[in-house]
Design a protein around this motif. Structure first.
Motif: not given
Length: 403
Positions: A74-76, A133-136, A158-165
């Motif tokens: 998970l992405t903190p 996944v939550l992604e811009c 770049k590619l950092g507008g993403v994470g999993v929650v």
């Protein structure tokens, strides 16, 4: 007592059958809606700390640096990207209410006489937990310019507008079924409580975007927790909409209302923006919905690596299917090798992988990773231009220097 609050006129309109379908009675009466839920402004556009080692700070937006990504699945939330159209509002849970209305309900309601739910009422209902996944939608926009030579305007993600929650909340289907839906229900408009968006002197109103009733009844969630904790302000407290697998803009934060309609609904966020236009795309292209398949290395840009055996790690993700295969190239795409998946999570739409690399010489390299999902989608080497810079899902060339 009912889990819902309605105005007295709403109770009269619903009548015995409508109110009984929701619950046994009303908890009280409220005045007709007269504006957004009261809130105090945040001290700045984004509330949480944005240390430079973790984020690229774009003012109202913040992008996670892949070189700082947490190794867990998970992405903190402290490291999750932030995408705001204006600034993060500070909303007290005690002041919050969600309004639901529209002619797509079994007993049509106007906005002034909506069924309302408080924060505590939502938390008292049956909950569901889901990982998504939550992604811009803009994630990867800068590569249209740096890789393909077709610059686009907007924040240079770049590619950092993403994470999993891991989200917890109330299934929207439960709420709508208890209120009662008309067979003619077609669309749901979700509207946020952040400040009205004004650009170039044009007031576009509150951020809002419609989605089909089929998605509402499938896996849509009214989320009040993320990774086991109440939502932080920047990520939608008190309640946000979560549409698993869909583009970030569809997951409306600080959710204030849901209009259920028997007709197709529109807003600037599905007609003016968040559609593929320009280049070879037609002017009437549909609004964006599901996320594509992508990959990223867990490395800073222009990282310096030592010669000898190096373990590269990265993530791949998809909005619509599990990740089936990931390949890595260290020679400009001339050859590709498979990776080793780390311990697989039940939700394989987001996976962590590793690859052991032993560069033969010092110098500059471009690392590449491409993923294939179980729907058969494989990342291409190039994607068609669109003037919004949306959904860049081509293979990204990641420069490194071996010393």
């Amino acid at each position: 007592m009912s889990q819902y609050t309605t105005s007295r006129r709403t109770v009269l309109r619903l009548g015995a059958t409508g109110v009984a379908a929701v619950a046994a009675g009303a908890t009280g009466s409220v005045a007709p809606y007269a504006g957004a839920t009261p809130r105090r402004p945040a001290a700045g556009p984004i509330v949480k700390p944005l240390p430079e080692r973790w984020f690229y700070d774009y003012g109202t937006n913040a992008e996670m640096r892949w070189g700082s990504v947490h190794p867990g699945y998970l992405t903190p939330l402290s490291r999750l990207f932030v995408r705001d159209h204006t600034s993060t509002p500070r909303i007290a849970a005690a002041d919050y209410s969600l309004r639901i209305y529209g002619d797509g309900l079994a007993n049509p309601l106007t906005a002034d006489h909506a069924v309302t739910l408080s924060y505590e009422q939502l938390r008292a209902m049956r909950s569901r937990t889901t990982v998504s996944v939550l992604e811009c939608t803009d994630n990867g926009r800068s590569y249209f310019d740096t890789q393909q030579g077709t610059p686009v305007s907007g924040t240079p993600w770049k590619l950092g507008g993403v994470g999993v929650v891991q989200w917890r909340g109330v299934p929207l289907a439960d709420v709508l079924k208890k209120i009662g839906l008309s067979p003619a229900a077609l669309d749901v408009m979700a509207t946020g409580l952040d400040a009205r968006y004004v650009s170039d002197g044009v007031d576009y109103g509150n951020v809002r975007r419609p989605f089909p009733i089929s998605k509402a009844l499938d896996d849509a969630l009214l989320a009040y927790e993320a990774n086991g904790r109440p939502l932080p302000p920047d990520h939608g407290f008190p309640v946000r909409l979560v549409l698993p697998g869909w583009v970030g803009i569809a997951n409306i934060k600080w959710l204030g209302s849901l209009e259920v309609s028997s007709r197709a609904l529109e807003s600037p966020w599905n007609t003016k923006w968040y559609r593929m236009t320009g280049g070879a795309y037609p002017d009437d292209s549909p609004a964006l919905t599901t996320l594509p398949v992508k990959s990223a290395f867990e490395l800073p840009l222009d990282a310096r690596l030592r010669r000898g055996r190096t373990r590269l790690t990265g993530r791949s993700w998809s909005g619509t299917a599990d990740i089936a295969r990931v390949e890595v190239s260290t020679d400009g795409g001339a050859s590709w090798d498979g990776v080793r998946f780390e311990r697989r999570h039940p939700n394989a739409r987001w996976v962590r992988w590793s690859y052991d690399w032993r560069p033969r010489r010092s110098g500059r390299y471009e690392l590449m990773a491409r993923a294939t999902d179980t729907a058969g989608r494989t990342q291409p080497m190039e994607v068609p231009y669109n003037d919004g810079g949306y959904l860049f899902w081509a293979v990204v060339r990641h420069p490194v220097t071996v010393v």
